[in-house]
Design a protein around this motif. Structure first.
Motif, PDB file in Angstrom:
ATOM      1  N   SER A 185       0.822  -1.213   0.000  1.00 17.09           N
ATOM      2  CA  SER A 185       0.000   0.000   0.000  1.00 17.09           C
ATOM      3  C   SER A 185       0.852   1.257   0.000  1.00 17.09           C
ATOM      4  O   SER A 185       0.384   2.325  -0.414  1.00 17.09           O
ATOM      5  N   THR A 186       2.097   1.152   0.451  1.00 19.09           N
ATOM      6  CA  THR A 186       2.991   2.310   0.415  1.00 19.09           C
ATOM      7  C   THR A 186       3.127   2.847  -1.001  1.00 19.09           C
ATOM      8  O   THR A 186       3.076   4.065  -1.225  1.00 19.09           O
ATOM      9  N   ARG A 233       1.068   2.811  -3.279  1.00 24.48           N
ATOM     10  CA  ARG A 233      -0.200   3.354  -3.744  1.00 24.48           C
ATOM     11  C   ARG A 233      -0.578   4.638  -2.999  1.00 24.48           C
ATOM     12  O   ARG A 233      -1.628   5.214  -3.245  1.00 24.48           O
ATOM     13  N   SER A 234       0.265   5.059  -2.067  1.00 30.21           N
ATOM     14  CA  SER A 234      -0.069   6.139  -1.150  1.00 30.21           C
ATOM     15  C   SER A 234       0.509   7.474  -1.601  1.00 30.21           C
ATOM     16  O   SER A 234       1.200   7.579  -2.617  1.00 30.21           O
ATOM     17  N   TYR A 246      -2.563   3.853  -7.013  1.00 31.75           N
ATOM     18  CA  TYR A 246      -3.992   3.545  -7.146  1.00 31.75           C
ATOM     19  C   TYR A 246      -4.656   4.417  -8.208  1.00 31.75           C
ATOM     20  O   TYR A 246      -5.670   4.027  -8.802  1.00 31.75           O
ATOM     21  N   GLY A 298       4.189   7.914  -3.063  1.00 29.67           N
ATOM     22  CA  GLY A 298       4.489   6.571  -2.579  1.00 29.67           C
ATOM     23  C   GLY A 298       5.305   5.738  -3.546  1.00 29.67           C
ATOM     24  O   GLY A 298       6.031   4.822  -3.123  1.00 29.67           O
ATOM     25  N   GLY A 309      -6.350   0.197  -0.578  1.00 34.92           N
ATOM     26  CA  GLY A 309      -5.240  -0.617  -0.109  1.00 34.92           C
ATOM     27  C   GLY A 309      -4.824  -1.652  -1.140  1.00 34.92           C
ATOM     28  O   GLY A 309      -5.577  -1.989  -2.062  1.00 34.92           O
ATOM     29  N   TRP A 342      -8.045   3.440   8.417  1.00 40.19           N
ATOM     30  CA  TRP A 342      -7.587   4.769   7.992  1.00 40.19           C
ATOM     31  C   TRP A 342      -8.607   5.286   6.977  1.00 40.19           C
ATOM     32  O   TRP A 342      -8.380   5.321   5.777  1.00 40.19           O
ATOM     33  N   LEU A 369      -7.713   3.910   3.352  1.00 37.59           N
ATOM     34  CA  LEU A 369      -6.354   3.660   2.873  1.00 37.59           C
ATOM     35  C   LEU A 369      -5.865   2.287   3.304  1.00 37.59           C
ATOM     36  O   LEU A 369      -4.838   1.808   2.813  1.00 37.59           O
ATOM     37  N   ASN A 400       0.425  -1.742   9.159  1.00 35.05           N
ATOM     38  CA  ASN A 400      -0.996  -2.021   9.358  1.00 35.05           C
ATOM     39  C   ASN A 400      -1.296  -3.442   9.800  1.00 35.05           C
ATOM     40  O   ASN A 400      -2.457  -3.782  10.037  1.00 35.05           O
ATOM     41  N   THR A 434       0.468   7.187   8.892  1.00 36.37           N
ATOM     42  CA  THR A 434       0.473   5.730   8.731  1.00 36.37           C
ATOM     43  C   THR A 434       1.900   5.259   8.447  1.00 36.37           C
ATOM     44  O   THR A 434       2.415   4.358   9.099  1.00 36.37           O
ATOM     45  N   ILE A 435       2.544   5.906   7.489  1.00 37.32           N
ATOM     46  CA  ILE A 435       3.848   5.436   7.014  1.00 37.32           C
ATOM     47  C   ILE A 435       4.971   5.739   7.999  1.00 37.32           C
ATOM     48  O   ILE A 435       5.858   4.905   8.233  1.00 37.32           O
TER      49      ILE A 435
END
Length: 554
Positions: free
Chosen positions: A45-46, A48-49, A156, A207, A290, A316, A488, A518, A534-535
């Motif tokens: 997911s990183t 995609r962030s 994403y 990301g 995600g 999130w 997210l 996560n 989050t990161i």
């Protein structure tokens, strides 16, 4: 996979920011380490962030002249995390975060920059900073990865070839042509794109840059990443985790570890059964942005060896538009003047510009049969569409017909006709718009305080006076855009301590088992400190876990 080498000092499950930071740290401390990745791509997911990293008092912020202190950061994090998160974990994040970022800078082809003015999400709270504590990767040439670049998990939202937009860019680009600075920023991005194409670079941002930069560090250090190797369970001997069970090329394989296992496999946002078991309805795996591989494998593996769980009902969250191509995480669009959000009664129920987790909490907390908040509807007029970017579409461009056909967007010449189309109370919507328009003229939202916080104003229109977040809805046609509780990623997972060790339900650590990202219950509790919250903690607790396995944790 080297079938002849099935024992390492450290095994990391997952190749997102938490896992790759842990692997970098372990390798830098002389440990042998392998990363096992469920999918055929790295980054999770990183990748995609937005790629932001929230780590107070780091060297990048100090270099930029951001005024902060450990005391301020501690007070602010305590406000955000609340009583559900132990002080020890909060202190560990603040203590180790700056050193983590320095190690990443020293071990990868990445450099970071402060995101000017992207304030903490509660800047008026004790210790909050209106100047912001978020940093982001600088643009990175993906060619440093060579052939491995093809393994990078895609964003994403796909961008046109050669276009790379930073968080700092996004703020101004969302204003379309309504602000001279947005026009200047668009010209800057266009020139950068032309230069990128002329030099045949593969410029990465957000990301994508963060994930690629971390992977570049692993390549330099010779850390192997085994793709298409899902975690299927944990090896336990004499009460301690001593390895992992994985599947490789359809065959079960056991990889032993001398120091420990880090679970960094992400959340369970793509697992419909787990979401139905733990979270409030309505909820959908189709509303998350995600990574596709995030089905809770690591959480389940930890639970099967006695780990406790926490925050499993939370995520999130972010108000999202269910487009035909997938969910669109609605960020700046909610803050810009000339829109409001209503429930089925046609009434507002939240400050539309509030932090995205809070906005969705309000959707769930007020959801009821007689006045459902899910779906909600973002109501705008033509002046809004003439002025601002929406879901990546420039001002004045007609919204795609497929969005109308899917029931995601409606348009009508009057508010009454719009209310009928979306099955919302016409009287309620008319009264709400009339009241909101009065607030917009006065510049003060008497109901929800939209525009009072510096966070609200970050994505507002600075040329709009007296309130950058408010403008009347008066120019037909009117639009209604469906809003659902997207996310997210999920926020709940394995319970951990300040050393990132996984804890049993009775609070005792499981020897040899760690978790970060996560897959672990969030150090932010039920809230969200700022962009990258989050990161930043994911990377920091991955770093802490590796230090503990190396025997160097303070």
């Amino acid at each position: 996979m080297d079938a002849g080498e099935l024992e390492f000092d450290v095994v990391v499950a997952g190749s997102g920011a938490a896992g790759m930071t842990a692997a970098l740290t372990a390798a830098r401390h002389g440990l042998s380490v392998v990363v096992v990745e469920k999918t055929g791509r790295f980054g999770g997911s990183t990748a995609r962030s937005g790629g932001g990293v929230w780590v107070p008092n780091n060297s990048v912020l100090k270099r930029a002249g951001v005024k902060d202190s450990p005391e301020q950061a501690s007070a602010y994090l305590a406000h955000v995390a609340g009583q559900e998160v132990g002080k020890e974990r909060q202190a560990a994040l603040l203590e180790h975060g700056p050193a983590m970022l320095d190690l990443v800078r020293a071990s990868t082809p990445m450099e970071f920059a402060w995101v000017p003015g992207y304030c903490d999400y509660y800047p008026e709270a004790s210790g909050g900073l209106a100047s912001g504590r978020s940093v982001e990767p600088r643009l990175l040439d993906g060619r440093v990865l060579g052939a491995e670049l093809a393994r990078l998990n895609p964003p994403y939202l796909p961008a046109p070839a050669g276009v790379a937009i930073t968080q700092s860019d996004y703020r101004w680009l969302s204003l379309g042509t309504s602000n001279p600075r947005s026009v200047w920023r668009a010209a800057k991005v266009a020139a950068r794109t032309a230069r990128t194409k002329a030099l045949r670079r593969r410029t990465l941002s957000l990301g994508q840059a963060l994930a690629a930069g971390l992977r570049g560090g692993l390549l330099t250090l010779g850390v192997p990443v085994w793709y298409d190797t899902p975690l299927t369970g944990l090896l336990v001997e004499d009460g301690a985790v001593t390895g992992v069970h994985v599947e490789c090329e359809g065959e079960p394989v056991t990889v032993r570890t001398r120091r420990g296992v880090l679970i960094a496999t992400g959340g369970f946002e793509r697992n419909a059964a787990m979401r139905a078991e733990y979270q409030r309805q309505p909820v959908g795996t189709q509303w998350t942005v995600g990574s596709q591989g995030n089905t809770g494998d690591g959480i389940i593996a930890g639970q099967n060896v006695g780990a406790g769980l926490d925050l499993m009902d939370d995520a999130w969250w972010g108000p999202s538009v269910p487009l035909t191509s997938g969910p669109y995480f609605c960020l700046a669009e909610r803050s810009l003047p000339g829109c409001l959000m209503v429930n089925a009664a046609g009434q507002r129920f939240v400050n539309e510009a509030s932090p995205y987790v809070d906005a969705v909490h309000a959707m769930y907390d007020g959801h009821a049969e007689d006045s459902p908040h899910i779906p909600a509807w973002l109501i705008t007029d033509q002046r809004y569409r003439n002025s601002y970017v929406f879901a990546g579409l420039p001002p004045r461009r007609p919204l795609p017909r497929r969005w109308y056909a899917a029931g995601t967007v409606f348009k009508a010449g009057t508010l009454a006709d719009l209310a009928a189309a979306i099955e919302v109370s016409a009287a309620g919507l008319a009264a709400t718009v009339q009241r909101f328009n009065g607030f917009a003229v006065a510049g003060k939202d008497e109901d929800f305080g939209r525009g009072d916080s510096a966070y609200d104003r970050y994505y507002g229109d600075p040329r709009r006076r007296p309130n950058p977040n408010l403008a009347p809805l008066s120019l037909p046609p009117f639009y209604a855009i469906k809003i659902v509780p997207g996310d997210l990623g999920t926020k709940g997972g394995l319970c951990t301590d300040e050393r990132a060790r996984v804890l049993r339900q009775d609070g005792t650590p499981i020897t040899g088992l760690y978790a970060a990202g996560n897959a672990s219950a969030a150090v932010m509790g039920r809230s969200y400190a700022g962009a990258g919250a989050t990161i930043g903690p994911a990377m920091t607790f991955g770093y802490i876990a590796a230090l503990d396995m190396a025997g160097t944790a303070g």
